[in-house]
Structures are given as structure tokens and as C-alpha cells.
Design a protein around this motif. Structure first.
Motif, PDB file in Angstrom:
ATOM      1  N   ASN A  58     -22.100  34.476 -14.439  1.00  0.00           N
ATOM      2  CA  ASN A  58     -20.665  34.475 -14.686  1.00  0.00           C
ATOM      3  C   ASN A  58     -20.416  34.006 -16.114  1.00  0.00           C
ATOM      4  O   ASN A  58     -21.054  33.076 -16.591  1.00  0.00           O
ATOM      5  CB  ASN A  58     -19.946  33.552 -13.709  1.00  0.00           C
ATOM      6  CG  ASN A  58     -19.936  34.125 -12.304  1.00  0.00           C
ATOM      7  OD1 ASN A  58     -19.935  35.341 -12.130  1.00  0.00           O
ATOM      8  ND2 ASN A  58     -19.928  33.261 -11.301  1.00  0.00           N
ATOM      9  N   THR A  59     -19.494  34.653 -16.789  1.00  0.00           N
ATOM     10  CA  THR A  59     -19.215  34.338 -18.186  1.00  0.00           C
ATOM     11  C   THR A  59     -17.729  34.114 -18.392  1.00  0.00           C
ATOM     12  O   THR A  59     -16.900  34.882 -17.891  1.00  0.00           O
ATOM     13  CB  THR A  59     -19.676  35.486 -19.113  1.00  0.00           C
ATOM     14  OG1 THR A  59     -21.070  35.701 -18.927  1.00  0.00           O
ATOM     15  CG2 THR A  59     -19.399  35.161 -20.570  1.00  0.00           C
ATOM     16  N   CYS A  60     -17.391  33.044 -19.119  1.00  0.00           N
ATOM     17  CA  CYS A  60     -16.028  32.842 -19.594  1.00  0.00           C
ATOM     18  C   CYS A  60     -16.019  33.221 -21.070  1.00  0.00           C
ATOM     19  O   CYS A  60     -16.902  32.806 -21.819  1.00  0.00           O
ATOM     20  CB  CYS A  60     -15.575  31.402 -19.431  1.00  0.00           C
ATOM     21  SG  CYS A  60     -15.147  30.973 -17.721  1.00  0.00           S
ATOM     22  N   GLY A  61     -15.037  34.023 -21.480  1.00  0.00           N
ATOM     23  CA  GLY A  61     -15.051  34.502 -22.854  1.00  0.00           C
ATOM     24  C   GLY A  61     -13.687  34.522 -23.497  1.00  0.00           C
ATOM     25  O   GLY A  61     -12.658  34.417 -22.833  1.00  0.00           O
ATOM     26  N   ARG A  62     -13.716  34.644 -24.806  1.00  0.00           N
ATOM     27  CA  ARG A  62     -12.507  34.714 -25.634  1.00  0.00           C
ATOM     28  C   ARG A  62     -12.574  36.023 -26.422  1.00  0.00           C
ATOM     29  O   ARG A  62     -13.522  36.263 -27.158  1.00  0.00           O
ATOM     30  CB  ARG A  62     -12.460  33.510 -26.579  1.00  0.00           C
ATOM     31  CG  ARG A  62     -11.234  33.398 -27.463  1.00  0.00           C
ATOM     32  CD  ARG A  62     -11.246  32.037 -28.174  1.00  0.00           C
ATOM     33  NE  ARG A  62     -10.091  31.851 -29.032  1.00  0.00           N
ATOM     34  CZ  ARG A  62     -10.098  32.028 -30.355  1.00  0.00           C
ATOM     35  NH1 ARG A  62     -11.233  32.382 -30.953  1.00  0.00           N
ATOM     36  NH2 ARG A  62      -9.006  31.842 -31.075  1.00  0.00           N
ATOM     37  N   PHE A  63     -11.555  36.909 -26.221  1.00  0.00           N
ATOM     38  CA  PHE A  63     -11.583  38.249 -26.796  1.00  0.00           C
ATOM     39  C   PHE A  63     -10.287  38.571 -27.525  1.00  0.00           C
ATOM     40  O   PHE A  63      -9.228  38.009 -27.225  1.00  0.00           O
ATOM     41  CB  PHE A  63     -11.740  39.314 -25.689  1.00  0.00           C
ATOM     42  CG  PHE A  63     -13.051  39.274 -24.951  1.00  0.00           C
ATOM     43  CD1 PHE A  63     -14.090  40.095 -25.331  1.00  0.00           C
ATOM     44  CD2 PHE A  63     -13.234  38.419 -23.869  1.00  0.00           C
ATOM     45  CE1 PHE A  63     -15.292  40.081 -24.644  1.00  0.00           C
ATOM     46  CE2 PHE A  63     -14.432  38.383 -23.188  1.00  0.00           C
ATOM     47  CZ  PHE A  63     -15.468  39.218 -23.573  1.00  0.00           C
ATOM     48  N   LYS A  64     -10.378  39.521 -28.445  1.00  0.00           N
ATOM     49  CA  LYS A  64      -9.197  40.204 -28.947  1.00  0.00           C
ATOM     50  C   LYS A  64      -8.846  41.285 -27.932  1.00  0.00           C
ATOM     51  O   LYS A  64      -9.727  41.825 -27.264  1.00  0.00           O
ATOM     52  CB  LYS A  64      -9.481  40.855 -30.304  1.00  0.00           C
ATOM     53  CG  LYS A  64      -9.800  39.867 -31.407  1.00  0.00           C
ATOM     54  CD  LYS A  64     -10.135  40.599 -32.698  1.00  0.00           C
ATOM     55  CE  LYS A  64     -10.514  39.620 -33.787  1.00  0.00           C
ATOM     56  NZ  LYS A  64     -10.911  40.317 -35.045  1.00  0.00           N
ATOM     57  N   THR A  65      -7.552  41.580 -27.791  1.00  0.00           N
ATOM     58  CA  THR A  65      -7.145  42.563 -26.781  1.00  0.00           C
ATOM     59  C   THR A  65      -7.807  43.919 -27.009  1.00  0.00           C
ATOM     60  O   THR A  65      -8.099  44.647 -26.061  1.00  0.00           O
ATOM     61  CB  THR A  65      -5.616  42.747 -26.795  1.00  0.00           C
ATOM     62  OG1 THR A  65      -5.172  42.958 -28.140  1.00  0.00           O
ATOM     63  CG2 THR A  65      -4.922  41.516 -26.236  1.00  0.00           C
ATOM     64  N   ALA A  66      -8.062  44.273 -28.259  1.00  0.00           N
ATOM     65  CA  ALA A  66      -8.683  45.571 -28.553  1.00  0.00           C
ATOM     66  C   ALA A  66     -10.118  45.648 -28.059  1.00  0.00           C
ATOM     67  O   ALA A  66     -10.685  46.737 -27.920  1.00  0.00           O
ATOM     68  CB  ALA A  66      -8.642  45.833 -30.059  1.00  0.00           C
ATOM     69  N   GLN A  67     -10.745  44.478 -27.761  1.00  0.00           N
ATOM     70  CA  GLN A  67     -12.129  44.475 -27.294  1.00  0.00           C
ATOM     71  C   GLN A  67     -12.240  44.647 -25.786  1.00  0.00           C
ATOM     72  O   GLN A  67     -13.329  44.865 -25.270  1.00  0.00           O
ATOM     73  CB  GLN A  67     -12.807  43.161 -27.694  1.00  0.00           C
ATOM     74  CG  GLN A  67     -12.977  42.982 -29.203  1.00  0.00           C
ATOM     75  CD  GLN A  67     -13.510  41.604 -29.546  1.00  0.00           C
ATOM     76  OE1 GLN A  67     -12.928  40.588 -29.178  1.00  0.00           O
ATOM     77  NE2 GLN A  67     -14.636  41.568 -30.231  1.00  0.00           N
ATOM     78  N   LEU A  68     -11.121  44.528 -25.066  1.00  0.00           N
ATOM     79  CA  LEU A  68     -11.146  44.664 -23.608  1.00  0.00           C
ATOM     80  C   LEU A  68     -11.018  46.137 -23.253  1.00  0.00           C
ATOM     81  O   LEU A  68      -9.925  46.672 -23.086  1.00  0.00           O
ATOM     82  CB  LEU A  68     -10.009  43.839 -22.986  1.00  0.00           C
ATOM     83  CG  LEU A  68     -10.077  42.333 -23.285  1.00  0.00           C
ATOM     84  CD1 LEU A  68      -8.865  41.619 -22.709  1.00  0.00           C
ATOM     85  CD2 LEU A  68     -11.358  41.735 -22.713  1.00  0.00           C
ATOM     86  N   LYS A  69     -12.150  46.810 -23.165  1.00  0.00           N
ATOM     87  CA  LYS A  69     -12.169  48.251 -22.960  1.00  0.00           C
ATOM     88  C   LYS A  69     -13.539  48.664 -22.442  1.00  0.00           C
ATOM     89  O   LYS A  69     -14.388  47.824 -22.145  1.00  0.00           O
ATOM     90  CB  LYS A  69     -11.875  48.963 -24.278  1.00  0.00           C
ATOM     91  CG  LYS A  69     -12.898  48.651 -25.361  1.00  0.00           C
ATOM     92  CD  LYS A  69     -12.566  49.353 -26.669  1.00  0.00           C
ATOM     93  CE  LYS A  69     -13.625  49.073 -27.718  1.00  0.00           C
ATOM     94  NZ  LYS A  69     -13.339  49.777 -28.987  1.00  0.00           N
ATOM     95  N   SER A  70     -13.746  49.960 -22.327  1.00  0.00           N
ATOM     96  CA  SER A  70     -15.058  50.482 -21.951  1.00  0.00           C
ATOM     97  C   SER A  70     -15.869  50.760 -23.209  1.00  0.00           C
ATOM     98  O   SER A  70     -15.372  51.365 -24.156  1.00  0.00           O
ATOM     99  CB  SER A  70     -14.907  51.774 -21.144  1.00  0.00           C
ATOM    100  OG  SER A  70     -14.344  51.500 -19.876  1.00  0.00           O
ATOM    101  N   PHE A  71     -17.121  50.307 -23.209  1.00  0.00           N
ATOM    102  CA  PHE A  71     -18.015  50.525 -24.334  1.00  0.00           C
ATOM    103  C   PHE A  71     -19.099  51.529 -23.938  1.00  0.00           C
ATOM    104  O   PHE A  71     -19.610  51.486 -22.822  1.00  0.00           O
ATOM    105  CB  PHE A  71     -18.711  49.218 -24.755  1.00  0.00           C
ATOM    106  CG  PHE A  71     -17.774  48.169 -25.280  1.00  0.00           C
ATOM    107  CD1 PHE A  71     -17.444  48.137 -26.628  1.00  0.00           C
ATOM    108  CD2 PHE A  71     -17.229  47.209 -24.440  1.00  0.00           C
ATOM    109  CE1 PHE A  71     -16.596  47.164 -27.118  1.00  0.00           C
ATOM    110  CE2 PHE A  71     -16.377  46.242 -24.926  1.00  0.00           C
ATOM    111  CZ  PHE A  71     -16.056  46.214 -26.281  1.00  0.00           C
ATOM    112  N   ASN A  72     -19.466  52.395 -24.847  1.00  0.00           N
ATOM    113  CA  ASN A  72     -20.624  53.240 -24.628  1.00  0.00           C
ATOM    114  C   ASN A  72     -21.871  52.375 -24.627  1.00  0.00           C
ATOM    115  O   ASN A  72     -22.009  51.464 -25.438  1.00  0.00           O
ATOM    116  CB  ASN A  72     -20.756  54.298 -25.731  1.00  0.00           C
ATOM    117  CG  ASN A  72     -19.657  55.343 -25.639  1.00  0.00           C
ATOM    118  OD1 ASN A  72     -19.174  55.623 -24.561  1.00  0.00           O
ATOM    119  ND2 ASN A  72     -19.270  55.889 -26.768  1.00  0.00           N
TER     120      ASN A  72
END
Length: 225
Positions: A58-72
Motif C-alpha cells: 500500500n502506498t500513500c502519495g502526493r501527486f499533481k492532478t495531471a499525473q492521476l491518469k493511465s500510463f503506458n
């Protein structure tokens, strides 16, 4: 079949990250007694590699909204597009400079004759180009609208567009895409060419989101035969 990695935060955390004790990878939250990984400065390749190695934790993280997406799973880097992205920013600065120059010219009472000539000039400039995101990659579905009108178009899958009507010097195009800051470009055809080609870079609107990370693999099924 093609695998994608989807990163999301279902329940954002309300704790203040500034109060966390600094760690090598982010900060330690005393409330939940966990390390919060700071992903805000990580590139897509680094995010993918992190969750490949930590898939069972389990991971707790801090992101920019643009990073919350699907990655290839195997993101491609394209040096040529990055070079084009830099050129696009230079072009944007060029148009912005000319826009400011044009505004200053209109306030000069000594140029009333040239202004009247510009107002009545013919619409004879074709405009086309490419819209890129902050990584220098094509941004399909970007809206391009002629200011104060309903005339416009959208970029295609490759981020390319051709404006449906001819324009004149001084016309303003507005580029917009959800999650990105709008771009305004003034048409200033210094070369007197009948066609203006441009490359426009869009910048993501940045918001910081923190919380427990939900990661899942997304599979594209084969079409039914």
C-alpha cells in the motif's frame, strides 16, 4: 493486448504535507504513521517503475492532478517532439510580443490611417498547425475558437488542426483543453504568406492531491470477430 497502469486517489488526505517530517522519498505522516511518497516531480517512467517494484504494498502519495491518469507500461520518449515543444514556446513568445506591439500601435494617434487600412484588409490567411502538451506530445481534442465568434475547430488524433475559415492580421485564436491553461494567439503574418503554420504548447493547470494511491492494470480486450 496492451497493458496500461491507472493511478488514482479515491479519498484525498486532509493532512498538511508541510508539517510532515522530511524523508528521502517524501515526508512522514504522524497521523497515519506512514511515509508519503512525493511523486510531483517524478517523470512517467519513474512512476511506472515505482509501482512495478511496489505492486504488493500500500502506498500513500502526493501527486499533481495531471499525473492521476493511465500510463503506458512502456512510455516512449521522443527527443524530436521535445525539440518541437521548445520551438512551440518560442513561437508563442513571438506571437505574444507581436500582440503587445499591435496593442501599443493602436494607442498611437499618429497611426490612424494605417489602423483603418488594417481593419478593412481582406481575410486571406490560412492557419494550421499542431498543439502539444507539456511533454511535447500531441494533444488531440484541443478546441480552437476565433475570439468573439462561434467559429472553430478541434485538433485531430495527432494534435493537428486547420482552421476552417481564412483569417486576417489581428484576429485572435483561443486554444483550450480541459485541465490546461488556455492559450491566446494573435495572427500577425509578417511574411505576407497566404498560410501561417504554428506549434502551440499547452501547460497543465497544477493542483496537488495527496492520499492513498489506487493502482490497477487496465487491459484492452481484443475485438470480437
Amino acid at each position: 493486448m496492451k497493458n496500461n497502469l491507472n493511478v488514482s486517489i479515491k479519498t484525498p488526505c486532509s493532512e498538511n504535507y508541510k508539517h510532515f517530517s522530511p524523508t528521502k522519498a517524501g515526508g512522514f505522516c504522524n497521523s497515519c504513521e506512514k511515509e508519503v511518497i512525493d511523486f510531483t516531480n517524478m517523470k512517467p517512467e519513474a512512476i511506472i517503475n515505482y509501482f512495478k517494484l511496489k505492486s504488493s504494498q500500500n502506498t500513500c502519495g502526493r501527486f499533481k492532478t495531471a499525473q492521476l491518469k493511465s500510463f503506458n507500461q512502456l512510455p516512449k520518449t521522443n527527443k524530436r517532439r521535445n525539440l518541437i515543444g521548445g520551438f512551440g514556446l518560442a513561437m508563442l513568445s513571438f506571437f505574444s510580443f507581436n500582440a503587445t506591439h499591435a496593442q501599443d500601435k493602436k494607442t498611437d494617434t499618429t497611426n490612424t490611417n494605417s489602423e483603418a487600412k488594417d481593419i478593412h484588409q481582406e481575410k486571406n490567411i490560412s492557419v494550421k498547425g499542431t498543439v502539444l502538451d507539456e511533454n511535447g506530445l500531441p494533444l488531440p481534442g484541443t478546441n480552437i475558437i476565433l475570439k468573439d465568434t462561434a467559429i472553430g475547430t478541434q485538433t485531430n488524433f495527432d494534435g493537428e488542426f486547420e482552421f476552417p475559415e481564412k483569417l486576417q492580421k489581428g484576429d485572435v485564436l483561443i486554444f483550450s483543453f480541459i485541465g490546461y491553461s488556455s492559450r491566446t494567439i494573435v495572427i500577425n503574418n509578417e511574411t505576407a504568406s497566404p498560410t501561417v503554420e504554428m506549434e502551440v504548447n499547452m501547460d497543465a493547470v497544477t493542483c496537488i492531491v495527496m492520499g492513498k494511491v489506487a493502482v490497477k492494470k487496465v487491459y484492452k480486450s481484443k475485438k470480437n470477430k
